[in-house]
Write a protein that holds these residues in place. Sequence first.
Motif, mmCIF file in Angstrom:
data_model
loop_
_atom_site.group_PDB
_atom_site.id
_atom_site.type_symbol
_atom_site.label_atom_id
_atom_site.label_comp_id
_atom_site.label_asym_id
_atom_site.label_seq_id
_atom_site.Cartn_x
_atom_site.Cartn_y
_atom_site.Cartn_z
ATOM 1 N N GLN A 106 84.059 84.285 -45.885
ATOM 2 C CA GLN A 106 85.020 83.694 -44.935
ATOM 3 C C GLN A 106 85.046 84.455 -43.612
ATOM 4 O O GLN A 106 85.099 83.865 -42.538
ATOM 5 C CB GLN A 106 86.410 83.679 -45.555
ATOM 6 N N GLN A 107 84.995 85.792 -43.697
ATOM 7 C CA GLN A 107 85.020 86.581 -42.459
ATOM 8 C C GLN A 107 83.775 86.292 -41.621
ATOM 9 O O GLN A 107 83.850 86.210 -40.394
ATOM 10 C CB GLN A 107 85.079 88.083 -42.782
ATOM 11 N N LEU A 108 82.632 86.159 -42.286
ATOM 12 C CA LEU A 108 81.398 85.917 -41.535
ATOM 13 C C LEU A 108 81.456 84.572 -40.811
ATOM 14 O O LEU A 108 81.023 84.458 -39.663
ATOM 15 C CB LEU A 108 80.188 85.973 -42.481
ATOM 16 N N ILE A 109 82.009 83.568 -41.457
ATOM 17 C CA ILE A 109 82.150 82.267 -40.783
ATOM 18 C C ILE A 109 83.117 82.406 -39.606
ATOM 19 O O ILE A 109 82.878 81.901 -38.511
ATOM 20 C CB ILE A 109 82.630 81.189 -41.780
ATOM 21 N N LYS A 110 84.191 83.140 -39.834
ATOM 22 C CA LYS A 110 85.201 83.305 -38.783
ATOM 23 C C LYS A 110 84.604 83.986 -37.540
ATOM 24 O O LYS A 110 84.929 83.636 -36.410
ATOM 25 C CB LYS A 110 86.350 84.148 -39.345
ATOM 26 N N TYR A 111 83.721 84.968 -37.755
ATOM 27 C CA TYR A 111 83.192 85.735 -36.620
ATOM 28 C C TYR A 111 81.839 85.199 -36.115
ATOM 29 O O TYR A 111 81.259 85.775 -35.206
ATOM 30 C CB TYR A 111 83.081 87.215 -36.989
ATOM 31 N N ALA A 112 81.348 84.104 -36.701
ATOM 32 C CA ALA A 112 80.088 83.518 -36.222
ATOM 33 C C ALA A 112 80.296 82.947 -34.820
ATOM 34 O O ALA A 112 81.390 82.526 -34.457
ATOM 35 C CB ALA A 112 79.641 82.420 -37.175
ATOM 36 N N HIS A 113 79.215 82.929 -34.045
ATOM 37 C CA HIS A 113 79.262 82.303 -32.729
ATOM 38 C C HIS A 113 78.996 80.807 -32.893
ATOM 39 O O HIS A 113 78.352 80.402 -33.869
ATOM 40 C CB HIS A 113 78.210 82.923 -31.812
ATOM 41 N N PRO A 114 79.442 79.993 -31.946
ATOM 42 C CA PRO A 114 79.280 78.532 -32.102
ATOM 43 C C PRO A 114 77.839 78.125 -32.364
ATOM 44 O O PRO A 114 77.573 77.176 -33.111
ATOM 45 C CB PRO A 114 79.783 77.972 -30.762
ATOM 46 N N GLU A 115 76.874 78.834 -31.747
ATOM 47 C CA GLU A 115 75.467 78.439 -31.876
ATOM 48 C C GLU A 115 74.822 78.939 -33.173
ATOM 49 O O GLU A 115 73.712 78.539 -33.523
ATOM 50 C CB GLU A 115 74.657 78.953 -30.675
ATOM 51 N N ASP A 116 75.483 79.815 -33.896
ATOM 52 C CA ASP A 116 74.915 80.344 -35.140
ATOM 53 C C ASP A 116 74.895 79.255 -36.216
ATOM 54 O O ASP A 116 75.720 78.332 -36.205
ATOM 55 C CB ASP A 116 75.753 81.524 -35.652
ATOM 56 N N TYR A 117 73.970 79.412 -37.148
ATOM 57 C CA TYR A 117 73.905 78.471 -38.274
ATOM 58 C C TYR A 117 74.546 79.092 -39.513
ATOM 59 O O TYR A 117 74.467 80.309 -39.731
ATOM 60 C CB TYR A 117 72.453 78.112 -38.587
ATOM 61 N N VAL A 118 75.166 78.227 -40.297
ATOM 62 C CA VAL A 118 75.721 78.621 -41.592
ATOM 63 C C VAL A 118 74.875 77.938 -42.659
ATOM 64 O O VAL A 118 74.545 76.757 -42.526
ATOM 65 C CB VAL A 118 77.194 78.155 -41.721
ATOM 66 N N VAL A 119 74.501 78.666 -43.706
ATOM 67 C CA VAL A 119 73.731 78.061 -44.810
ATOM 68 C C VAL A 119 74.474 78.346 -46.117
ATOM 69 O O VAL A 119 74.873 79.495 -46.384
ATOM 70 C CB VAL A 119 72.295 78.649 -44.892
ATOM 71 N N GLN A 120 74.666 77.317 -46.897
ATOM 72 C CA GLN A 120 75.364 77.460 -48.188
ATOM 73 C C GLN A 120 74.770 76.488 -49.204
ATOM 74 O O GLN A 120 74.172 75.478 -48.836
ATOM 75 C CB GLN A 120 76.847 77.064 -48.039
#
Length: 336
Positions: A249-263
């Motif tokens: 959750q913290q990593l998603i919170k601190y990600a930049h808008p252009e970063d990708y999330v993979v799950q």
Amino acid sequence: MSSSNKIKAVGLVSGGLDSSVVIQVVKNMGIDVHCIFFALPFSCGNYTNAQAACDYADLPLKVVQLNEEYLDMVKNPKYGRGSAINPCIDCKIFMITKAGEYMREIGADFVFTGEVLGQRPMSQVKHALELIDRKCGVAGRLLRPLCGQLLPATIPEQEGKIDRNKLLAISGRSRKQQRELAAQFGITSFPQPAGGCLLTDKNFGNRMKDLFQHGYRDLNDIISLTWGRHYRIDNENKCILGRDDEENQQLIKYAHPEDYVVQFVDKQGPTLIFINPKKETNPAALLEVSGLVQYFSKQKNSAPQIMEAWQAMDPNKKIPIQSSPLTEQWITSRRV
Ligand code: SF4
């Protein structure tokens, strides 16, 4: 210095035992104490504990946030590092210099810390304390009340504003006397001493050096070093995997808008953040790193899994991807 009759001082608090005790010691001398706390995500200070110590002592607290100036000091310390990236002497000089600026701002007479002679090998031996005193911009007006009787007299002592007999003579690594003082002051709860500063951790130091070498976008990239597993993909890109739900959750919170999330589609297993400073769409890189999500999940030895990726700024636009297996060599060679 202070214009009112009451002598005023600025005390550095970290929320630990020593600083919780020393603010009480100085307050009991009849000094008007103003506390200052440095909010660094990786240091041994703890804001909640610092605030609790100040609330208990009924003292005001000023909070100074992590800034680029502090990071510049970590990148280029003048007085060396400890066993990891920790630049303890420069760090102390930095904090006490800032406390000195606050001292002048509020018209206080001196700055004090909870340092104890001989407690830490790098920054609390005699020559280090003297060096910090000379370089912190408040020379002669820096008191260490817990060990003040073991150190040369300071200006407030020479001016008669502080009674040297009320200073203490604690030295060494044992916290016995501080615990006894805490009991006298009715302080029943404080964190266990011993570090906590991530800058003294070699693995954390390696991650920080990697970021200094390849660049970072803002302080969020620095704060994100405190969580997860980190992998350097190339000069621009890296990725971070959470090790538990809270880190995810913290990593998603601190990600930049252009970063990708993979799950995983069902969100089981680690969350991966693909740091994407060039703001590019890079499906091949996403496919590659998705193997890390599987590697650190319960599906490690299963066939390739279907996952989804999205840019942090657009969580409704999911891209389905199939994870690709990674070799141990790929994984270990990219770990930072
Ligand atoms: S351990 Fe050293 S680097 Fe870390 S906060 Fe304390 S003085 Fe600073």
